[in-house]
Write an enzyme that holds these catalytic residues in place. Structure first.
Site, short mmCIF file in Angstrom:
data_model
loop_
_atom_site.label_atom_id
_atom_site.label_comp_id
_atom_site.label_asym_id
_atom_site.label_seq_id
_atom_site.Cartn_x
_atom_site.Cartn_y
_atom_site.Cartn_z
N ASP A 11 -17.15 8.41 -44.91
CA ASP A 11 -18.12 9.15 -44.12
C ASP A 11 -18.53 8.22 -42.97
O ASP A 11 -18.30 7.01 -43.04
CB ASP A 11 -19.32 9.51 -45.00
CG ASP A 11 -20.48 10.06 -44.23
OD1 ASP A 11 -20.29 11.03 -43.47
OD2 ASP A 11 -21.59 9.51 -44.37
N ASP A 13 -21.83 8.56 -40.48
CA ASP A 13 -23.27 8.33 -40.35
C ASP A 13 -23.90 8.00 -41.70
O ASP A 13 -23.76 8.76 -42.67
CB ASP A 13 -23.96 9.56 -39.77
CG ASP A 13 -23.42 9.93 -38.41
OD1 ASP A 13 -23.55 9.11 -37.50
OD2 ASP A 13 -22.85 11.03 -38.27
N ASP A 171 -22.79 8.30 -48.37
CA ASP A 171 -24.16 7.90 -48.64
C ASP A 171 -25.04 9.05 -49.08
O ASP A 171 -26.24 8.85 -49.34
CB ASP A 171 -24.78 7.30 -47.37
CG ASP A 171 -25.01 8.35 -46.31
OD1 ASP A 171 -26.17 8.55 -45.89
OD2 ASP A 171 -24.04 9.00 -45.86
#
Length: 221
Positions: A11, A13, A171
């Site tokens: 991922d 961001d 995240d």
């Protein structure tokens, strides 16, 4: 987790890059244009992970505004953000080095993000990741958006890998759900925008220096 990974997808961001400052700046401009008080960076941080449509819907909800405005505001936000996507964004400590080390070891690296692919590539170039990344699939790449597994599976296919041999790093609960739906092992980082205690990944990566060992690559390095 000793994954023995043959490909790694990240991922963007909250995983490789802290982009809240630039996202918040573009969002603030759009909200001001609509006569709406901007959100703080802390408020924006809590809305990250769902792509631009989710960001605008969340912002309007927080300001108790009409959600029917979200569509045109999303388009406006994307234009504003694309014009300056990496002014204040920063790579997390050790992230660039970790991605470079994977590529140097012959491990294909991909990016699967809900950010538009063009903007994602601009951020990757600005922060030094781009030379080491073999595939980028964004929310506008024609495969839907996470948590739909299709964009992750497309990124893995672009790398010439299989879900069984790939590890995904994220995240956010959206990343975990995406990986689970795709049949891909997943590591979570605790320094992003999600609550890692609630994610239930296959492992937690607290420091990028530990990534080779968690991927079963320590001996190969």
């Amino acid at each position: 987790m000793n994954a023995g990974a043959r490909a790694v997808v990240f991922d963007l961001d909250g995983t490789l890059v802290d982009s809240v400052a630039d996202v918040a700046a573009a969002l603030a401009t759009v909200l001001r244009e609509a006569g709406i008080h901007p959100l703080s960076e802390a408020e924006v941080r809590g809305l990250m992970g769902h792509g631009a449509p989710g960001l605008l819907r969340g912002a309007l909800r927080l300001r108790c505004c009409d959600s029917t405005e979200a569509a045109w505001m999303t388009r406006r936000f994307l234009d504003r953000y694309a014009a300056a996507p990496a002014v204040r964004s920063t790579a997390y400590p050790g992230a660039v080095e970790a991605v470079a080390a994977l590529a140097a070891a012959g491990i294909p690296v991909g990016i699967c993000t809900n950010k538009t692919a063009w903007t994602a590539r601009a951020v990757l170039r600005a922060l030094g990741f781009a030379p080491h990344v073999g595939a980028v699939v964004g929310g506008d790449s024609g495969h839907g958006m996470k948590p739909d597994p299709a964009p992750l599976l497309a990124c893995i296919a672009d790398l010439g890998a299989t879900p069984e041999d790939t590890v995904y790093l994220g995240d956010h609960h959206v990343d975990i759900a995406t990986a689970r739906a795709a049949g891909v092992r997943v590591l979570a980082v605790p320094f992003g925008y999600g609550d890692v205690a609630m994610l239930e990944p296959d492992g937690i990566l607290a420091d990028y220096t530990a990534l080779p060992g968690m991927l079963g690559l320590a001996e190969a390095g």
